[in-house]
Design a protein around this motif. Structure first.
Motif, PDB file in Angstrom:
ATOM      1  N   LYS A  14     -33.042  14.282 -48.169  1.00 60.40           N
ATOM      2  CA  LYS A  14     -32.413  14.922 -49.169  1.00 60.40           C
ATOM      3  C   LYS A  14     -33.142  14.190 -50.542  1.00 60.40           C
ATOM      4  CE  LYS A  14     -27.869  15.845 -50.735  1.00 60.40           C
ATOM      5  NZ  LYS A  14     -26.490  15.597 -50.519  1.00 60.40           N
ATOM      6  N   SER A  15     -33.623  15.096 -51.315  1.00 61.66           N
ATOM      7  CA  SER A  15     -34.329  14.819 -52.613  1.00 61.66           C
ATOM      8  C   SER A  15     -33.404  14.826 -53.868  1.00 61.66           C
ATOM      9  CB  SER A  15     -35.496  15.690 -52.780  1.00 61.66           C
ATOM     10  OG  SER A  15     -36.371  15.317 -53.857  1.00 61.66           O
ATOM     11  N   GLN A  16     -33.831  13.637 -54.601  1.00 65.72           N
ATOM     12  CA  GLN A  16     -32.963  13.633 -55.893  1.00 65.72           C
ATOM     13  C   GLN A  16     -33.765  13.780 -56.964  1.00 65.72           C
ATOM     14  OE1 GLN A  16     -31.338   9.856 -54.956  1.00 65.72           O
ATOM     15  NE2 GLN A  16     -29.291  10.735 -54.918  1.00 65.72           N
ATOM     16  N   GLN A  19     -32.638  15.744 -60.091  1.00 65.53           N
ATOM     17  CA  GLN A  19     -31.855  15.182 -60.917  1.00 65.53           C
ATOM     18  C   GLN A  19     -32.565  13.881 -61.578  1.00 65.53           C
ATOM     19  OE1 GLN A  19     -31.478  16.015 -57.714  1.00 65.53           O
ATOM     20  NE2 GLN A  19     -29.103  16.384 -57.211  1.00 65.53           N
ATOM     21  N   LEU A  20     -33.439  13.246 -61.160  1.00 64.68           N
ATOM     22  CA  LEU A  20     -34.177  12.069 -61.878  1.00 64.68           C
ATOM     23  C   LEU A  20     -35.169  12.833 -63.105  1.00 64.68           C
ATOM     24  CD1 LEU A  20     -35.583   9.323 -61.928  1.00 64.68           C
ATOM     25  CD2 LEU A  20     -37.497  10.682 -60.832  1.00 64.68           C
ATOM     26  N   VAL A 139     -33.833   3.924 -60.686  1.00 66.67           N
ATOM     27  CA  VAL A 139     -34.406   4.676 -59.518  1.00 66.67           C
ATOM     28  C   VAL A 139     -35.337   3.669 -58.495  1.00 66.67           C
ATOM     29  CG1 VAL A 139     -36.458   5.732 -61.021  1.00 66.67           C
ATOM     30  CG2 VAL A 139     -36.058   6.842 -58.757  1.00 66.67           C
ATOM     31  N   LYS A 148     -32.360   6.048 -48.769  1.00 62.69           N
ATOM     32  CA  LYS A 148     -31.495   6.966 -49.683  1.00 62.69           C
ATOM     33  C   LYS A 148     -29.993   6.739 -49.039  1.00 62.69           C
ATOM     34  CE  LYS A 148     -35.267  10.021 -50.575  1.00 62.69           C
ATOM     35  NZ  LYS A 148     -35.730  11.555 -50.824  1.00 62.69           N
ATOM     36  N   ASN A 152     -26.348   5.159 -50.972  1.00 62.46           N
ATOM     37  CA  ASN A 152     -25.328   6.013 -51.049  1.00 62.46           C
ATOM     38  C   ASN A 152     -23.998   5.451 -50.594  1.00 62.46           C
ATOM     39  OD1 ASN A 152     -24.383   8.598 -51.469  1.00 62.46           O
ATOM     40  ND2 ASN A 152     -24.596   9.368 -49.493  1.00 62.46           N
ATOM     41  N   ARG A 157     -23.818   2.564 -54.672  1.00 63.28           N
ATOM     42  CA  ARG A 157     -24.018   3.565 -55.707  1.00 63.28           C
ATOM     43  C   ARG A 157     -24.165   3.300 -56.989  1.00 63.28           C
ATOM     44  NH1 ARG A 157     -19.393   7.252 -53.312  1.00 63.28           N
ATOM     45  NH2 ARG A 157     -20.148   7.039 -51.276  1.00 63.28           N
ATOM     46  N   ASP A 161     -29.147   4.594 -59.038  1.00 67.38           N
ATOM     47  CA  ASP A 161     -28.750   5.947 -59.154  1.00 67.38           C
ATOM     48  C   ASP A 161     -29.554   7.029 -58.524  1.00 67.38           C
ATOM     49  OD1 ASP A 161     -26.898   5.705 -61.693  1.00 67.38           O
ATOM     50  OD2 ASP A 161     -28.755   4.277 -62.163  1.00 67.38           O
ATOM     51  N   PHE A 162     -31.015   6.705 -58.243  1.00 60.31           N
ATOM     52  CA  PHE A 162     -31.636   7.877 -57.605  1.00 60.31           C
ATOM     53  C   PHE A 162     -32.533   6.975 -56.683  1.00 60.31           C
ATOM     54  CE2 PHE A 162     -31.474   9.110 -62.049  1.00 60.31           C
ATOM     55  CZ  PHE A 162     -30.477  10.186 -61.998  1.00 60.31           C
ATOM     56  N   GLU A 168     -42.740  11.756 -53.146  1.00 58.82           N
ATOM     57  CA  GLU A 168     -42.028  12.538 -54.313  1.00 58.82           C
ATOM     58  C   GLU A 168     -42.657  12.055 -55.480  1.00 58.82           C
ATOM     59  OE1 GLU A 168     -37.626  13.459 -52.459  1.00 58.82           O
ATOM     60  OE2 GLU A 168     -38.181  11.387 -52.799  1.00 58.82           O
TER      61      GLU A 168
END
Ligand code: SF4
Length: 306
Positions: A14-16, A19-20, A139, A148, A152, A157, A161-162, A168
């Motif tokens: 799952k990519s963030q 959001q970043l 990040v 990842k 979470n 958390r 943040d990322f 990526e």
């Protein structure tokens, strides 16, 4: 490993990244913490100084090496080992690979207290940076899809943040057409805070080697046995031996990816090449021992939040 090996690419992490990038675009202070396996990932021209410059061009406010967290994690694990083996537990497992620690706890729940409670290098580094920059978004950029999941966790958390993989980040460099060959950077603006042994976390066997080295400094008379599980299959065998009572007194290092983090699902270069790059970067560190880290006094800072 399913991510790396599936011929149909039937599974994706799952990519963030969206959001970043949005956070950077909003003008937020985004600080990157890069895992020790970063070295060599973007080719021979991407020196640490150039990588920092390139990341600032992308909009990151700063770049910090996670090897500083690895140094602190090592000293924590060394002290844990000295305190707990064999008085409280028969053997101790390292904490930093989430794939290994989750597998160990799932398949052998009786060993849940044998896996070190030391915070992982990612969390330690993120907490230190957040303490110094309370408004920053952190990040973690690394080789790992499992991180990842770790980021979470409820307890993590608010620190991280990322999480992005090296792959990526490459996508971001490509989008901005960053060419490391022609990019100019101040060579003195590199990364020189992590110790050699902290940087060695990126390669299989490096965590145990760092803990042994730290123990030599803390308690020179103490003998320590080690074993390294190279990939989950080997880790499982190692745990079976522990179950049979054949690993008492050991420090067991488990790594989900065969070869260690340089073989993680989000890496870009062949394992052999990356291993050699990490070795060179390790030897170039201004201090080899984790016990000489200038950040040791900050352990209290990061533990307070637990
Ligand atoms: S060994 Fe693999 S799964 Fe474990 S922390 Fe490193 S990259 Fe992640």
């Amino acid at each position: 490993m399913c991510l790396v090996n599936c011929p149909f690419a039937a599974i994706a992490d799952k990519s963030q990244i969206f959001q970043l990038i949005q956070a950077i675009k909003r003008g937020e202070e985004v600080i990157a913490c890069v895992a020790p396996a970063f070295v060599g990932q973007y080719g021979p021209d991407a020196t640490p100084a150039k990588l920092k410059t390139a990341m600032r061009t992308l909009g990151f406010a700063d770049v910090v090496e996670v090897a500083i967290g690895a140094d602190l994690c090592t000293v924590e694990e060394a002290n844990d080992f000295l305190r707990e083996v064999p008085e409280k537990i028969d053997w101790m497992g390292t904490s930093c690979c989430p794939a290994w620690s989750m597998m160990a706890k799932k398949l052998f729940p009786q060993f849940k207290d044998n896996i070190s409670m030391a915070l992982t290098p990612m969390v330690i580094t993120a907490r230190m940076v957040k303490k110094d920059h309370p408004n920053a978004r952190i990040v973690f950029i690394g080789p790992c899809a499992a991180k990842k999941l770790e980021a979470n966790r409820k307890s993590v958390r608010s620190d991280v943040d990322f999480v992005l993989t090296f792959e990526e980040l490459l996508g971001m460099f490509d989008a901005k057409e960053i060419d490391f060959k022609t990019l100019e950077a101040d060579p003195t603006d590199g990364m020189d805070e992590g110790s050699g042994f902290g940087r060695g976390f990126a390669v299989g066997g490096g965590v145990a080697a760092a803990v042994v080295e730290a123990i030599k400094h803390i308690d020179p008379d103490r003998e320590i046995l080690i074993e390294y599980g190279d990939g989950l299959k080997e880790c499982r065998k190692m745990l079976a031996m522990a179950k049979a009572g054949k690993r008492n007194g050991y420090l067991l290092e488990g790594m989900g990816c065969p070869g260690g983090c340089v073989a993680g699902a989000g890496t870009l270069r062949p394992v052999k090449e990356s291993t050699a790059s990490v070795e060179r970067f390790k030897n170039a560190a201004s201090s080899m021992s984790t016990t000489e880290s200038p950040y040791l006094g900050r352990l209290k800072d990061v533990e307070e939040k637990c």
